[in-house]
Design a protein around this motif. Structure first.
Motif, mmCIF file in Angstrom:
data_model
loop_
_atom_site.group_PDB
_atom_site.id
_atom_site.type_symbol
_atom_site.label_atom_id
_atom_site.label_comp_id
_atom_site.label_asym_id
_atom_site.label_seq_id
_atom_site.Cartn_x
_atom_site.Cartn_y
_atom_site.Cartn_z
ATOM 1 N N SER A 291 0.807 -1.222 0.000
ATOM 2 C CA SER A 291 0.000 0.000 0.000
ATOM 3 C C SER A 291 0.843 1.276 0.000
ATOM 4 C CB SER A 291 -0.937 0.013 1.213
ATOM 5 O OG SER A 291 -0.186 -0.042 2.412
ATOM 6 N N SER A 292 2.127 1.149 0.244
ATOM 7 C CA SER A 292 2.991 2.323 0.337
ATOM 8 C C SER A 292 3.676 2.679 -0.977
ATOM 9 C CB SER A 292 4.075 2.107 1.405
ATOM 10 O OG SER A 292 3.500 1.954 2.685
ATOM 11 N N TYR A 293 3.486 1.876 -2.013
ATOM 12 C CA TYR A 293 4.249 2.061 -3.243
ATOM 13 C C TYR A 293 3.375 2.177 -4.477
ATOM 14 C CZ TYR A 293 8.369 0.911 -0.557
ATOM 15 O OH TYR A 293 9.373 0.924 0.369
ATOM 16 N N GLY A 294 3.827 3.019 -5.386
ATOM 17 C CA GLY A 294 3.216 3.062 -6.698
ATOM 18 C C GLY A 294 3.647 1.879 -7.537
ATOM 19 N N ILE A 295 2.787 1.482 -8.438
ATOM 20 C CA ILE A 295 3.044 0.361 -9.334
ATOM 21 C C ILE A 295 2.807 0.836 -10.756
ATOM 22 C CG2 ILE A 295 2.442 -2.008 -9.971
ATOM 23 C CD1 ILE A 295 3.475 -1.882 -7.157
ATOM 24 N N ASN A 296 3.649 0.376 -11.664
ATOM 25 C CA ASN A 296 3.506 0.737 -13.068
ATOM 26 C C ASN A 296 3.421 -0.506 -13.945
ATOM 27 O OD1 ASN A 296 4.149 3.882 -13.592
ATOM 28 N ND2 ASN A 296 5.222 3.153 -11.779
ATOM 29 N N TRP A 297 2.760 -0.334 -15.082
ATOM 30 C CA TRP A 297 2.746 -1.345 -16.134
ATOM 31 C C TRP A 297 3.567 -0.823 -17.320
ATOM 32 C CZ3 TRP A 297 0.778 -6.225 -16.032
ATOM 33 C CH2 TRP A 297 -0.153 -6.534 -15.034
ATOM 34 N N ALA A 298 4.299 -1.726 -17.932
ATOM 35 C CA ALA A 298 5.036 -1.422 -19.153
ATOM 36 C C ALA A 298 4.841 -2.592 -20.108
ATOM 37 C CB ALA A 298 6.514 -1.213 -18.851
ATOM 38 N N ARG A 299 5.183 -2.387 -21.369
ATOM 39 C CA ARG A 299 5.042 -3.462 -22.347
ATOM 40 C C ARG A 299 6.204 -3.438 -23.329
ATOM 41 N NH1 ARG A 299 -0.240 -1.137 -25.700
ATOM 42 N NH2 ARG A 299 0.833 0.602 -26.743
ATOM 43 N N GLN A 300 6.431 -4.588 -23.920
ATOM 44 C CA GLN A 300 7.501 -4.693 -24.914
ATOM 45 C C GLN A 300 7.039 -5.568 -26.053
ATOM 46 O OE1 GLN A 300 11.307 -6.023 -23.391
ATOM 47 N NE2 GLN A 300 12.378 -5.081 -25.124
ATOM 48 N N ALA B 8 2.002 -7.385 -27.156
ATOM 49 C CA ALA B 8 3.282 -7.217 -26.462
ATOM 50 C C ALA B 8 3.301 -8.124 -25.233
ATOM 51 C CB ALA B 8 3.470 -5.764 -26.004
ATOM 52 N N VAL B 9 4.462 -8.218 -24.613
ATOM 53 C CA VAL B 9 4.548 -8.783 -23.276
ATOM 54 C C VAL B 9 4.374 -7.633 -22.293
ATOM 55 C CG1 VAL B 9 5.959 -10.037 -21.608
ATOM 56 C CG2 VAL B 9 6.092 -10.617 -24.053
ATOM 57 N N TYR B 10 3.466 -7.805 -21.355
ATOM 58 C CA TYR B 10 3.147 -6.766 -20.381
ATOM 59 C C TYR B 10 3.794 -7.119 -19.036
ATOM 60 C CZ TYR B 10 -0.104 -4.506 -23.546
ATOM 61 O OH TYR B 10 -0.648 -3.820 -24.613
ATOM 62 N N TYR B 11 4.454 -6.121 -18.468
ATOM 63 C CA TYR B 11 5.172 -6.283 -17.206
ATOM 64 C C TYR B 11 4.671 -5.272 -16.180
ATOM 65 C CZ TYR B 11 8.682 -8.483 -20.270
ATOM 66 O OH TYR B 11 9.343 -9.260 -21.184
ATOM 67 N N CYS B 12 4.655 -5.667 -14.921
ATOM 68 C CA CYS B 12 4.483 -4.682 -13.867
ATOM 69 C C CYS B 12 5.821 -4.466 -13.169
ATOM 70 C CB CYS B 12 3.394 -5.066 -12.875
ATOM 71 S SG CYS B 12 3.608 -6.636 -12.039
ATOM 72 N N ARG B 13 5.977 -3.293 -12.560
ATOM 73 C CA ARG B 13 7.242 -2.965 -11.910
ATOM 74 C C ARG B 13 6.978 -2.118 -10.678
ATOM 75 N NH1 ARG B 13 8.719 1.615 -16.359
ATOM 76 N NH2 ARG B 13 8.271 3.428 -15.047
#
Length: 114
Positions: A30-39, A91-96
């Motif tokens: 709950s303390s962190y932002g999460i992002n999605w990216a793709r390649q 694409a391949v989708y990743y979270c980070r």
């Protein structure tokens, strides 16, 4: 140990929808932002969407109005609802997440057929 596990990818026709999930563990979610990216094949990895710890969202222009990112802190999971999918979304989708360093999941394949 930080772990991110993506799921929900698959094959869908253009105009269809998919919902991706990113299940997180090993940190105070709950303390962190999460992002999605793709390649996509032959392309660099590109940022798609992000959600902050307090739920503020942001999107790449290419997906704005079609994709929605959300989070469920009770489930330690971030979602990416993808509507009106286009072949260019293949694409391949990743979270980070960046805690002490940047962590990536293993990715989930999304294929959109025309």
């Amino acid at each position: 140990q930080v772990q991110l596990v993506e799921s929900g990818g698959g094959l869908v026709q253009a105009g269809g929808s998919l919902r991706l999930s990113c299940a997180a563990s090993g940190f105070t979610f709950s303390s962190y932002g999460i992002n999605w990216a793709r390649q996509a094949p032959g392309n660099q990895r590109e940022w798609v969407a992000g959600i902050t710890s307090i739920g503020v969202t942001n999107y790449a222009d290419s997906v704005k109005g079609r994709f929605t990112i959300s989070r469920d802190n009770a489930k330690n999971t971030v979602y990416l609802q993808m509507n009106s999918l286009e072949p260019e979304d293949t694409a391949v989708y990743y979270c980070r997440v960046f805690t002490t360093r940047l962590y990536w999941g293993q990715g989930t394949q999304v294929t959109v057929s025309s």
